[in-house]
Design an enzyme around this catalytic site. Structure first.
Site, short mmCIF file in Angstrom:
data_model
loop_
_atom_site.label_atom_id
_atom_site.label_comp_id
_atom_site.label_asym_id
_atom_site.label_seq_id
_atom_site.Cartn_x
_atom_site.Cartn_y
_atom_site.Cartn_z
N GLU A 1 18.53 23.68 6.21
CA GLU A 1 19.49 23.46 5.11
C GLU A 1 18.76 23.57 3.76
O GLU A 1 17.83 22.81 3.49
CB GLU A 1 20.14 22.07 5.27
CG GLU A 1 21.28 21.87 4.29
CD GLU A 1 22.09 20.59 4.57
OE1 GLU A 1 22.24 20.19 5.74
OE2 GLU A 1 22.58 20.01 3.58
N LYS B 1 24.80 11.23 7.62
CA LYS B 1 24.33 12.61 7.83
C LYS B 1 23.29 12.95 6.74
O LYS B 1 22.27 13.58 7.00
CB LYS B 1 25.53 13.57 7.76
CG LYS B 1 25.23 14.99 8.20
CD LYS B 1 24.71 15.88 7.10
CE LYS B 1 24.47 17.29 7.57
NZ LYS B 1 23.91 18.15 6.52
N ASP C 1 11.05 13.52 19.25
CA ASP C 1 12.38 13.83 19.78
C ASP C 1 13.44 13.35 18.79
O ASP C 1 13.81 12.17 18.77
CB ASP C 1 12.51 13.10 21.13
CG ASP C 1 13.84 13.33 21.80
OD1 ASP C 1 14.76 13.85 21.16
OD2 ASP C 1 13.95 12.98 22.99
N HIS D 1 23.33 21.83 -5.10
CA HIS D 1 23.31 22.59 -3.84
C HIS D 1 23.43 24.07 -4.07
O HIS D 1 22.81 24.87 -3.38
CB HIS D 1 24.51 22.16 -2.98
CG HIS D 1 24.19 21.09 -2.00
ND1 HIS D 1 24.92 20.88 -0.88
CD2 HIS D 1 23.19 20.18 -1.98
CE1 HIS D 1 24.41 19.87 -0.21
NE2 HIS D 1 23.37 19.42 -0.86
C1 MEV Z 1 24.81 17.20 2.82
O1 MEV Z 1 23.99 17.83 3.78
C2 MEV Z 1 24.59 15.71 2.80
C3 MEV Z 1 25.55 14.93 1.89
O2 MEV Z 1 26.89 15.24 2.24
C4 MEV Z 1 25.26 13.46 2.10
C5 MEV Z 1 26.25 12.52 1.45
O3 MEV Z 1 27.40 12.91 1.22
O4 MEV Z 1 25.85 11.37 1.21
C6 MEV Z 1 25.37 15.31 0.45
#
Ligand code: MEV
Length: 423
Positions: free
Chosen positions: A78, A256, A272, A369
């Site tokens: 990513e 995530k 792992d 991003h």
């Molecule tokens: C993107 O890979 C991760 C985010 O969505 C985490 C979040 O929203 O806190 C930016």
């Protein structure tokens, strides 16, 4: 199943590559790629091996944990992950760094017993035989006990119609999956010999006795943006943190973001990451509702963040330090112990989370991003290393961006450069 797949694992690597290429319609260029990106060594590691799948590795810098500055390898596909981790780490370092106390590291091996008509009788048997059960477990892995580690405790839980005999094992510097499974299976055989009906024996990845905590306090000053005061950013991050405690939909995305950092660092350390992922999400739902793993609260002058999750990572065993890549990564990070690795990995997770929440609380996630996504898009439409930066600049100015737009802009860029050369 067509014939060519039969006993595919028994074929030589070259023969397997040829068969897959032939039957799945790989081009000559793709076949050459397979041949150039494989190793006989990895052919020994997994079944039906074809090639090495390359994922970019970068380093997070400025990660200050327990007063030590780390450079930590991260493996991720990513684009924005390493940049965000560096961003979060730098802000925390400027505010004094992460504090991550040394964690207890016990992994549970479970032996499941079925058809127990009197659970109390089984509990009593385990209590009376505790020393014997520990002895059996430790004899199955004597080297661990010699190092002062090994099976330390026996606990019993009734789980529905089953009984779970939980062996708490100090895995020393390893992640311990194989050792714990070996020890649990030995105890399973012992139980079976004593008349209990054993269903199976396996470690649990829900490592509640290996929970790593990390915390940091970030000053308002380092949270400020050009258009938003640090105090306001802190309050908005705290509100986002609250949201992740009450809305599971948001909590999953929040976590995530944390796992973006944790998985990347765990993968680079040769551990792992699926075990860590599974344990983390179960921990996030430990009170019955799935919640954010981290929390942020405003404090005078800044923002305090905490993160806790089960982390069973090791610095020896499995594929760790067996490959050149793994050895290089430990040389880069200079991490020596499992305790240190655990503290560092959790800190990467909190740094990653801070960067994501700060972006969400201020300019939104896309602003940062997109710069990285545009680079990937530029490469995907065939831009050369020299063409990436000018193409990204054009994509940033475009009112709509997709693959076709990127292709058109690249064609235009090339045309303009050709024209300029001809003048
Ligand atoms: C993107 O890979 C991760 C985010 O969505 C985490 C979040 O929203 O806190 C930016």
């Amino acid at each position: 199943m067509s014939d060519w797949t039969r006993d595919l694992y028994k074929r030589s690597l070259a023969e397997r590559q040829r068969l897959v290429a032939q039957h799945q319609g790989l081009s000559k260029r793709q076949q050459d790629y397979l041949v150039q990106h494989c190793s006989e060594r990895h052919n020994e590691v997994i079944e039906n091996y074809l090639m090495d799948y390359a994922v970019p590795e970068g380093v997070v810098v400025d990660l200050l944990v327990n007063d030590r500055r780390y450079v930590v390898p991260m493996v991720t596909e990513e684009p924005s992950v390493v940049a965000a981790a560096c961003n979060g780490a730098k802000r925390v370092a400027q505010s004094g760094g992460f504090v991550a106390p040394e964690q207890e590291r016990l992994v549970t091996g479970q032996v499941f017993i079925q058809d127990v008509s009197d659970p109390q009788k089984f509990r009593e048997w385990c209590r009376l035989n505790e020393a014997g059960l520990l002895e059996v477990a430790n004899q199955a892995h004597p080297s661990m006990q010699r190092r002062g580690a090994g099976a330390k405790d026996v606990q019993v839980r009734q789980v529905g119609e089953f009984m779970s005999l939980d062996l708490l094992i100090d895995v020393d510097q390893a992640m311990g999956a194989n050792s714990v499974n070996t020890m649990a299976e030995a105890v399973g055989r012992y139980c079976q010999q004593h008349g209990w009906h054993v269903l199976t024996a396996i470690l649990s990845n829900y490592a509640l006795d290996a929970v790593q905590m990390v915390e940091c306090t970030v000053t308002n000053e380092v949270l400020a943006t050009k258009t938003m005061a640090g105090r306001q950013v802190a309050e908005r991050i705290a509100a986002l943190s609250k949201l992740a405690q009450v809305d599971p939909y948001r909590a999953v995305t929040h976590n995530k973001g944390i796992m973006n950092g944790i998985d990347a660092a765990v993968l680079a350390s040769g551990n792992d990451w699926r075990a860590v992922e599974a344990g983390a999400h179960a921990y996030a739902a430990r009170d019955g509702q799935y919640r954010g793993l981290s929390q942020w609260h405003t404090v005078p002058g800044g923002l305090r963040g905490t993160l806790a999750l089960p982390l069973t990572v090791g610095v020896v065993g499995g594929s760790i330090k067996l490959t050149d890549q793994s050895q290089i990564n430990y040389q880069i990070s200079q991490i020596q112990t499992a305790q240190e690795l655990s503290a560092v990995v959790a800190s990467v997770g909190l740094a990653q989370n801070l960067a994501a929440l700060r972006a969400l609380a201020t300019n939104g996630i896309q602003a940062g991003h997109m710069q990285m996504q545009y680079r990937s898009l530029a490469m995907s439409v065939g831009a050369t290393a020299q063409e990436i930066a000018p193409l990204v600049q054009r994509l940033q100015k475009a009112s709509r961006v997709d693959t076709n737009v990127a292709k058109d802009l690249l064609t235009q860029l090339r045309k303009e450069e050709n024209d300029a050369r001809e003048i």
